[in-house]
Design a protein around this motif. Structure first.
Motif, mmCIF file in Angstrom:
data_model
loop_
_atom_site.group_PDB
_atom_site.id
_atom_site.type_symbol
_atom_site.label_atom_id
_atom_site.label_comp_id
_atom_site.label_asym_id
_atom_site.label_seq_id
_atom_site.Cartn_x
_atom_site.Cartn_y
_atom_site.Cartn_z
ATOM 1 N N VAL A 73 0.852 -1.185 0.000
ATOM 2 C CA VAL A 73 0.000 0.000 0.000
ATOM 3 C C VAL A 73 0.888 1.233 0.000
ATOM 4 C CG1 VAL A 73 -1.708 1.336 1.290
ATOM 5 C CG2 VAL A 73 -1.852 -1.153 1.272
ATOM 6 N N ALA A 74 0.637 2.122 -0.940
ATOM 7 C CA ALA A 74 1.327 3.415 -0.958
ATOM 8 C C ALA A 74 0.255 4.475 -0.800
ATOM 9 C CB ALA A 74 2.075 3.588 -2.272
ATOM 10 N N ARG A 118 -2.833 6.934 9.620
ATOM 11 C CA ARG A 118 -2.791 6.088 10.816
ATOM 12 C C ARG A 118 -3.757 4.908 10.661
ATOM 13 N NH1 ARG A 118 -3.383 10.332 14.094
ATOM 14 N NH2 ARG A 118 -1.189 10.774 14.336
ATOM 15 N N ARG A 119 -4.950 5.211 10.149
ATOM 16 C CA ARG A 119 -5.979 4.174 9.932
ATOM 17 C C ARG A 119 -5.479 3.158 8.880
ATOM 18 N NH1 ARG A 119 -10.162 1.382 11.319
ATOM 19 N NH2 ARG A 119 -11.602 0.816 9.680
ATOM 20 N N VAL A 120 -4.899 3.669 7.803
ATOM 21 C CA VAL A 120 -4.388 2.793 6.731
ATOM 22 C C VAL A 120 -3.311 1.861 7.288
ATOM 23 C CG1 VAL A 120 -2.974 2.836 4.604
ATOM 24 C CG2 VAL A 120 -4.995 4.305 4.800
ATOM 25 N N MET A 121 -2.439 2.422 8.122
ATOM 26 C CA MET A 121 -1.351 1.613 8.690
ATOM 27 C C MET A 121 -1.917 0.482 9.553
ATOM 28 S SD MET A 121 1.952 3.155 10.516
ATOM 29 C CE MET A 121 3.321 2.133 10.997
ATOM 30 N N LYS A 122 -2.951 0.812 10.346
ATOM 31 C CA LYS A 122 -3.561 -0.214 11.213
ATOM 32 C C LYS A 122 -4.188 -1.315 10.367
ATOM 33 C CE LYS A 122 -4.824 2.420 15.289
ATOM 34 N NZ LYS A 122 -5.761 3.462 15.630
ATOM 35 N N LEU A 123 -4.929 -0.922 9.320
ATOM 36 C CA LEU A 123 -5.609 -1.917 8.483
ATOM 37 C C LEU A 123 -4.593 -2.774 7.724
ATOM 38 C CD1 LEU A 123 -8.526 0.227 6.988
ATOM 39 C CD2 LEU A 123 -8.669 -1.464 8.817
ATOM 40 N N ALA A 124 -3.537 -2.123 7.243
ATOM 41 C CA ALA A 124 -2.516 -2.860 6.474
ATOM 42 C C ALA A 124 -1.777 -3.846 7.367
ATOM 43 C CB ALA A 124 -1.542 -1.878 5.837
ATOM 44 N N ALA A 125 -1.749 -3.540 8.661
ATOM 45 C CA ALA A 125 -1.029 -4.418 9.598
ATOM 46 C C ALA A 125 -1.684 -5.794 9.691
ATOM 47 C CB ALA A 125 -0.968 -3.769 10.978
ATOM 48 N N THR A 135 4.133 -1.065 3.508
ATOM 49 C CA THR A 135 3.336 0.175 3.471
ATOM 50 C C THR A 135 4.227 1.412 3.456
ATOM 51 O OG1 THR A 135 1.661 -0.957 4.788
ATOM 52 C CG2 THR A 135 1.480 1.420 4.697
ATOM 53 N N THR A 136 3.963 2.314 2.525
ATOM 54 C CA THR A 136 4.627 3.621 2.586
ATOM 55 C C THR A 136 3.559 4.692 2.762
ATOM 56 O OG1 THR A 136 4.759 3.506 0.169
ATOM 57 C CG2 THR A 136 6.795 3.239 1.340
ATOM 58 N N LEU A 137 3.894 5.678 3.575
ATOM 59 C CA LEU A 137 2.926 6.722 3.918
ATOM 60 C C LEU A 137 3.565 8.098 3.705
ATOM 61 C CD1 LEU A 137 1.785 5.242 7.374
ATOM 62 C CD2 LEU A 137 0.535 5.064 5.217
ATOM 63 N N GLY A 172 5.318 10.691 7.869
ATOM 64 C CA GLY A 172 5.272 9.515 7.004
ATOM 65 C C GLY A 172 6.369 8.500 7.218
ATOM 66 N N ILE A 173 6.274 7.461 6.388
ATOM 67 C CA ILE A 173 7.243 6.362 6.425
ATOM 68 C C ILE A 173 7.608 6.053 4.985
ATOM 69 C CG2 ILE A 173 7.580 3.915 6.941
ATOM 70 C CD1 ILE A 173 5.540 4.157 9.146
ATOM 71 N N GLY A 174 8.903 6.003 4.707
ATOM 72 C CA GLY A 174 9.347 5.656 3.358
ATOM 73 C C GLY A 174 9.604 6.902 2.519
ATOM 74 N N ARG A 175 10.097 6.681 1.316
ATOM 75 C CA ARG A 175 10.442 7.780 0.425
ATOM 76 C C ARG A 175 9.880 7.535 -0.963
ATOM 77 N NH1 ARG A 175 11.072 9.509 4.576
ATOM 78 N NH2 ARG A 175 12.798 10.643 5.527
ATOM 79 N N GLU A 176 9.501 8.636 -1.625
ATOM 80 C CA GLU A 176 9.096 8.541 -3.032
ATOM 81 C C GLU A 176 10.101 9.316 -3.869
ATOM 82 O OE1 GLU A 176 4.811 9.652 -2.740
ATOM 83 O OE2 GLU A 176 4.473 7.507 -3.029
ATOM 84 N N MET A 177 10.089 9.038 -5.153
ATOM 85 C CA MET A 177 11.023 9.618 -6.134
ATOM 86 C C MET A 177 12.462 9.133 -5.880
ATOM 87 S SD MET A 177 9.546 13.356 -6.875
ATOM 88 C CE MET A 177 9.521 13.984 -5.222
#
Ligand code: NAP
Length: 509
Positions: free
Chosen positions: A233-234, A243-250, A256-258, A467-472
């Protein structure tokens, strides 16, 4: 196969074809500058998400897409970039009439940035270390070892309304570059340009590699995030939804990147060149009506420069021309919606109630020819302290908080006193001071004497709750791969495999 689409009706884009929602429902998309209805868009359901994920799964599992050679994949990325350039006008138009982004920005930056992103990643892919051979060390023993980097699988990309196309490509481009397949869920205010983008991309990739399901975040978005056949999930959006996305993805341990919210500090040092710092700080906060996650919303000014800086800020801010985003003379368009306008105005009221002083704007703006649009005046507060609501919470609108400081240590301490850490900036003529302050600022990007300068070859992402992770950049390619270690023993005789002695006391028998 693609079919002709009525400009006012946008179906879902699944497996290379346009399809209505399974229950036939649509939702309306309005132009925030005029209030006009500009499109009806399919309101996707759980069934539609399942169909899109199945298409993406099948394209990943059952075709050669993921095994394409880097040279050929690079050609695909170049081909996409040419397609985007060829459809620039239509993409910019669809985005302007739904997001309120000006055609001046869309044509002068966003389209170019997207073309360049695909071309930059096309170059990176050719040099990417898909397979590395490790040296054969004495421990644990002679062997041939590879590290392989492989695609992750089906990627869900959930995007916000502020820069719909650009942010979609930050996810789609690296995902495709690494051989993944994608299901995009664009923001409900602004799905049009992403749907067009998917159609364009589908001209050069196999069916199912790119899919778009439109519809409400709480249904379409959550179904995607929870889906057992989605591998990654990005997400870009607010910190609360992240925060909700992270919980559901768990629940299914998804990669997951946010990319989340910000409250970015901008520090003017005593020796700054104010002829740069003043317009630069306004550019940093008022571009796209302050609806950019990395906007410089907290401006730190040394005590003795304060009055002069504020006077110049107000004078220049007064020249910013609000208008219809389709007019190339417009500097700033509307905010995205009536709801967002009301949120911004309520923050302005909170600023006044907490004792900040309004020196510029502060009201809804009425724009000739766009009387039904959602506009807010560029707004500047002084006498702001860092503990006020307007200095702590992301407003996502054209509101600048000016905060005084006594010395640089205080400015840095206040700058970092936030839950966010997306961007930061410093204005100075002294390169040593610039690097020293940059080192101390807790943010994923620091601009020295500039703002908004994101590069396709540099990573972008947040510290702390941004966030968590990097884009580009090359980092984004890593984010769409998983790493496999492959070991081949070079010791054919069992009795020479001393390590087997850990289990068998005698391997000679
Ligand atoms: P948002 O409300 O968080 O929505 C973002 C996306 O998530 C939309 O597509 C939305 O769908 C969807 N969504 C909503 N609820 C969901 C749920 N429960 N599960 C899964 N998906 C869900 O953010 P926004 O208002 O569109 O965008 C503004 C925010 O994005 C700001 O906070 C800004 O700072 C942040 N942003 C960050 C970056 C970055 O790179 N760090 C860049 C741009 C924007 P619907 O539209 O259907 O609700």
């Amino acid at each position: 196969m693609t079919v002709e689409v009525d400009v006012r009706t946008f179906p879902l884009f699944i497996n290379g074809t346009w399809e209505p929602a399974s229950n036939g429902e649509t939702f309306d998309v309005f132009n925030p500058a005029t209030g006009e209805l500009v499109a009806r868009v399919a309101k996707g359901t759980e069934e539609d998400v399942n169909k899109a994920v199945e298409a993406a799964r099948n394209a990943f599992d059952s075709t050669d897409w993921k095994n394409m050679k880097p040279k050929d994949r690079s050609k695909v990325l170049y081909a996409i970039s040419y397609q985007i350039a060829a459809h620039a006008e239509e993409l910019a138009y669809l985005e302007a009439i739904s997001s309120g982004g000006t055609v001046r920005r869309l044509g002068g930056n966003d389209i170019l940035q997207m073309v360049d992103l695909f071309q930059t990643l096309a170059k990176f892919v050719e040099e990417y270390p898909f397979s590395e051979t490790l040296p054969s060390p004495p421990f644990p023993g002679p062997a041939h070892n590879f590290i392989w980097r492989e695609p992750i699988g089906v990627c869900a990309a959930i995007t916000p309304w502020n820069l719909p196309m650009v942010i979609a490509t930050w996810k789609i481009a690296p995902a495709l570059a690494m051989g993944n397949t994608v299901v995009v869920k664009p923001a409900s205010y602004t799905p049009l340009s992403t749907l067009k983008l998917a159609e364009i991309i589908s001209q050069v990739v196999p069916p199912g590699v790119i899919n778009v399901v439109t519809g409400p975040g709480a249904e379409v978005g959550e179904t995607l995030v929870k889906h057992p056949k989605v591998d990654k999930v990005a997400f870009t959006g607010s910190t609360d939804v992240g925060r909700r996305v992270m919980k559901l993805a768990a629940e299914t341990i998804k990669n997951t990147t946010l990319e989340l919210g910000g409250k970015s500090p901008n520090i003017i040092l005593e020796d700054a060149d104010l002829s740069l710092a003043i317009p630069g700080s306004l550019f940093g906060v008022f571009l796209h009506s302050g609806q950019l996650c990395e906007s410089g919303t907290r401006l730190f000014v040394p005590d003795h420069l304060h009055d002069a800086v504020v006077e110049q800020l107000v004078k220049l801010a007064g020249k910013i021309k609000l208008g219809n985003p389709l007019d190339p003379a417009t500097d700033v368009g509307p905010v995205i919606s009536k709801k967002q306008k009301e949120t911004i105005l309520s923050y302005i009221e909170a600023g006044k109630a907490e004792g900040a002083t309004l020196v510029c704007g502060g009201k809804e703006a009425v724009v000739a020819g766009c009387e039904n649009g959602q506009f807010v005046e560029p707004t500047i507060f002084i006498n702001v302290t860092n503990d006020m609501k307007i200095a702590r919470e992301e407003i996502f609108g054209p509101v600048l908080s000016v905060i005084r400081y006594k010395d640089v240590d205080e400015a840095i301490r206040l700058a970092n006193d936030t839950i966010y850490g997306l961007a930061a900036g410093v204005w100075t003529r002294d390169v040593n001071k610039a690097y020293d302050v940059s080192r101390k600022l807790q943010a994923g990007v620091v601009w020295i004497n500039d703002w908004h300068m994101l590069r396709n070859d540099a990573p972008f992402g947040g510290y702390k709750q941004s966030g968590i992770g990097r884009e580009m950049g090359k980092h984004s390619l890593d984010a769409y791969t998983q790493v496999k270690h492959v070991h081949t023993s070079m010791v054919p005789e069992i009795h020479k495999r001393n390590w087997y002695g850990l289990l068998f006391s005698n391997t000679n028998e």
